[in-house]
Design a protein around this motif. Sequence first.
Motif, mmCIF file in Angstrom:
data_model
loop_
_atom_site.group_PDB
_atom_site.id
_atom_site.type_symbol
_atom_site.label_atom_id
_atom_site.label_comp_id
_atom_site.label_asym_id
_atom_site.label_seq_id
_atom_site.Cartn_x
_atom_site.Cartn_y
_atom_site.Cartn_z
ATOM 1 N N GLY A 1 0.832 -1.199 0.000
ATOM 2 C CA GLY A 1 0.000 0.000 0.000
ATOM 3 C C GLY A 1 0.861 1.240 0.000
ATOM 4 O O GLY A 1 1.883 1.301 -0.668
ATOM 5 N N GLN A 2 0.435 2.245 0.772
ATOM 6 C CA GLN A 2 1.257 3.448 0.963
ATOM 7 C C GLN A 2 1.398 3.675 2.459
ATOM 8 O O GLN A 2 0.444 3.517 3.225
ATOM 9 N N SER A 3 2.607 3.999 2.897
ATOM 10 C CA SER A 3 2.844 4.131 4.331
ATOM 11 C C SER A 3 2.372 5.483 4.834
ATOM 12 O O SER A 3 2.574 6.513 4.193
ATOM 13 N N GLY A 4 1.733 5.450 5.989
ATOM 14 C CA GLY A 4 1.281 6.671 6.662
ATOM 15 C C GLY A 4 1.841 6.720 8.063
ATOM 16 O O GLY A 4 1.991 5.687 8.724
ATOM 17 N N THR A 5 2.184 7.909 8.517
ATOM 18 C CA THR A 5 2.745 8.108 9.855
ATOM 19 C C THR A 5 1.907 9.144 10.600
ATOM 20 O O THR A 5 1.581 10.198 10.053
ATOM 21 N N TYR A 6 1.578 8.842 11.856
ATOM 22 C CA TYR A 6 0.776 9.737 12.704
ATOM 23 C C TYR A 6 1.521 9.929 14.013
ATOM 24 O O TYR A 6 2.018 8.958 14.599
ATOM 25 N N PHE A 7 1.633 11.184 14.466
ATOM 26 C CA PHE A 7 2.376 11.414 15.704
ATOM 27 C C PHE A 7 1.636 12.401 16.610
ATOM 28 O O PHE A 7 0.809 13.204 16.156
ATOM 29 N N LEU A 8 1.946 12.288 17.873
ATOM 30 C CA LEU A 8 1.424 13.216 18.876
ATOM 31 C C LEU A 8 2.589 13.636 19.756
ATOM 32 O O LEU A 8 3.307 12.778 20.290
ATOM 33 N N GLU B 1 -5.398 19.718 7.249
ATOM 34 C CA GLU B 1 -6.352 18.634 7.036
ATOM 35 C C GLU B 1 -6.939 18.716 5.631
ATOM 36 O O GLU B 1 -7.286 19.798 5.156
ATOM 37 N N ASP B 2 -7.031 17.570 4.966
ATOM 38 C CA ASP B 2 -7.583 17.539 3.607
ATOM 39 C C ASP B 2 -8.291 16.205 3.392
ATOM 40 O O ASP B 2 -8.545 15.466 4.343
ATOM 41 N N ASN B 3 -8.601 15.894 2.137
ATOM 42 C CA ASN B 3 -9.303 14.644 1.828
ATOM 43 C C ASN B 3 -8.372 13.552 1.302
ATOM 44 O O ASN B 3 -8.837 12.597 0.682
ATOM 45 N N SER B 4 -7.073 13.706 1.529
ATOM 46 C CA SER B 4 -6.119 12.672 1.121
ATOM 47 C C SER B 4 -6.380 11.392 1.916
ATOM 48 O O SER B 4 -7.054 11.391 2.947
ATOM 49 N N SER B 5 -5.815 10.288 1.428
ATOM 50 C CA SER B 5 -5.967 9.009 2.137
ATOM 51 C C SER B 5 -5.408 9.095 3.557
ATOM 52 O O SER B 5 -5.946 8.478 4.484
ATOM 53 N N TYR B 6 -4.337 9.875 3.733
ATOM 54 C CA TYR B 6 -3.676 9.971 5.039
ATOM 55 C C TYR B 6 -4.593 10.611 6.085
ATOM 56 O O TYR B 6 -4.760 10.099 7.199
ATOM 57 N N TRP B 7 -5.195 11.730 5.719
ATOM 58 C CA TRP B 7 -6.099 12.418 6.641
ATOM 59 C C TRP B 7 -7.426 11.679 6.772
ATOM 60 O O TRP B 7 -8.049 11.687 7.842
ATOM 61 N N ILE C 1 -4.291 1.032 2.491
ATOM 62 C CA ILE C 1 -4.658 0.328 1.262
ATOM 63 C C ILE C 1 -6.044 0.804 0.832
ATOM 64 O O ILE C 1 -6.786 1.375 1.630
ATOM 65 N N GLY C 2 -6.369 0.573 -0.452
ATOM 66 C CA GLY C 2 -7.704 0.933 -0.901
ATOM 67 C C GLY C 2 -7.737 1.576 -2.263
ATOM 68 O O GLY C 2 -6.806 1.443 -3.071
ATOM 69 N N THR C 3 -8.793 2.310 -2.508
ATOM 70 C CA THR C 3 -9.083 2.896 -3.814
ATOM 71 C C THR C 3 -7.924 3.750 -4.318
ATOM 72 O O THR C 3 -7.470 4.661 -3.625
ATOM 73 N N GLY C 4 -7.438 3.412 -5.510
ATOM 74 C CA GLY C 4 -6.393 4.218 -6.145
ATOM 75 C C GLY C 4 -4.995 3.992 -5.619
ATOM 76 O O GLY C 4 -4.062 4.681 -6.019
ATOM 77 N N ILE C 5 -4.814 3.024 -4.710
ATOM 78 C CA ILE C 5 -3.494 2.782 -4.116
ATOM 79 C C ILE C 5 -2.932 1.464 -4.635
ATOM 80 O O ILE C 5 -3.505 0.392 -4.398
ATOM 81 N N GLN C 6 -1.827 1.526 -5.375
ATOM 82 C CA GLN C 6 -1.111 0.335 -5.870
ATOM 83 C C GLN C 6 -2.053 -0.655 -6.566
ATOM 84 O O GLN C 6 -1.922 -1.875 -6.398
ATOM 85 N N GLY C 7 -2.984 -0.114 -7.327
ATOM 86 C CA GLY C 7 -3.890 -0.988 -8.069
ATOM 87 C C GLY C 7 -4.965 -1.636 -7.211
ATOM 88 O O GLY C 7 -5.710 -2.493 -7.685
ATOM 89 N N ASN C 8 -5.048 -1.215 -5.941
ATOM 90 C CA ASN C 8 -6.064 -1.737 -5.004
ATOM 91 C C ASN C 8 -6.140 -3.266 -5.047
ATOM 92 O O ASN C 8 -7.198 -3.862 -5.257
ATOM 93 N N LYS C 9 -4.982 -3.896 -4.827
ATOM 94 C CA LYS C 9 -4.911 -5.362 -4.879
ATOM 95 C C LYS C 9 -5.781 -6.042 -3.817
ATOM 96 O O LYS C 9 -6.125 -7.215 -3.941
ATOM 97 N N TYR C 10 -6.117 -5.300 -2.754
ATOM 98 C CA TYR C 10 -6.879 -5.895 -1.655
ATOM 99 C C TYR C 10 -8.383 -5.642 -1.774
ATOM 100 O O TYR C 10 -9.145 -5.983 -0.868
ATOM 101 N N LYS C 11 -8.775 -5.032 -2.899
ATOM 102 C CA LYS C 11 -10.202 -4.841 -3.230
ATOM 103 C C LYS C 11 -10.975 -4.137 -2.114
ATOM 104 O O LYS C 11 -12.042 -4.580 -1.678
ATOM 105 N N ILE C 12 -10.418 -3.015 -1.656
ATOM 106 C CA ILE C 12 -11.045 -2.243 -0.588
ATOM 107 C C ILE C 12 -11.850 -1.100 -1.189
ATOM 108 O O ILE C 12 -11.363 -0.380 -2.065
ATOM 109 N N ASP C 13 -13.075 -0.921 -0.732
ATOM 110 C CA ASP C 13 -13.889 0.224 -1.146
ATOM 111 C C ASP C 13 -13.605 1.372 -0.181
ATOM 112 O O ASP C 13 -13.947 1.283 0.997
ATOM 113 N N GLY C 14 -12.967 2.425 -0.654
ATOM 114 C CA GLY C 14 -12.509 3.483 0.245
ATOM 115 C C GLY C 14 -11.093 3.188 0.693
ATOM 116 O O GLY C 14 -10.266 2.724 -0.090
#
Length: 364
Positions: free
Chosen positions: A191-198, A226-232, A261-274
């Motif tokens: 997929g694509q890696s996401g990082t969240y910190f506090l 904040e936006d509508n990207s997969s990360y947020w 993982i999901g829509t538009g990410i690496q061909g969505n190999k895991y068949k995730i909606d969203g």
Amino acid sequence: MGRKLASIQKIVAIKPIEKADAIEVAQVLGWECVVKKSEGFKVGDLVCYIEIDSIVPDKPEFEFLRDRKFRVRTIKLRGQVSQGLVLPLSILPKGNYKEDEDVTEILGIKKYDPQAEAEQKLIDEKMKNTNNKIHKFFSKYPWYRKLFFKPKKSGFPSFIKKTDEDRIQLFPHICENEKDTIFSVTEKIDGQSGTYFLVKKPKKFLFFGGGYEFGVCSRNLHLPKEDNSSYWTIARQYNIKKVLESLIGDEQFIVLQGEIIGTGIQGNKYKIDGYDFYAFNLIYPDKKINSIVANDVLKQYNIKFVPILETEFKLLPTISDMVNYAKGKSLLIDGLREGVVIRNYDKNISFKVINPEFLLKNDE
């Protein structure tokens, strides 16, 4: 320092390929590459090795890669998997080259990086939405975008390690050197890696907007708005800010890293909606929480952990054995897994082993 996509390496072994008269296998580091016998490579020769996922320049010496859009991929010839290019030193300008020397820039090689391309789209989208007409006008020129929108080194928090694991082939002696070390094994997700910190704010800032700074990052960029990207979207979907506030305790900071993982990410190999999210790291200032504990902790907040395959694993005798071990089916779908990630938290050792069958199937 960037990854050595092209470097000077020594041929450590030459092996025949069954029923093949014109080609053979040259081993460089832990990589096996098919070469022409007519090249006359011998054990001990210094060569120029170019890794898979490299984009070579459009030059006559790389014309044979035009059909592959000049990208070095995993291929199979006569039943033999080949990963990378082994080339004579004559491909380089004359010079006194030494083993392990980085020649990426000399050859003009770039990294094939779909996630970096996705990050650039985020930047381009922000440029498109700006209200500054002059800024908008000049942003169509590449030189302007490079000047004003090139991700800075400070764009990713300096106290967090990025999530790109090295492949086992870059550690040719690890199976021997760490044969008695106990590792945990998790499935690697494509997929694509996401990082969240506090991070706790200093006391003097407590009167100005609360006691914490929450951050969202792609693999290379801090995304402060904040936006509508997969990360947020994932941050909101799993209420990650509140989760980290519950887990930070008396520590100065806490970091959650995982695969989106999901829509538009690496061909969505895991068949995730969203979008969906699988954590693989939970980090405090002085330690990474081991997979079993992290899995148990995050489960309480409905955050999934990457599939844990083994917790008492010893490395197999050779890298070839480890590559065979990485093959197999994913626990998330009825299909091949991308590979495995091997970790020992006490020694701070981690690396990935990619399934070549997955790469061949997906033309990677």
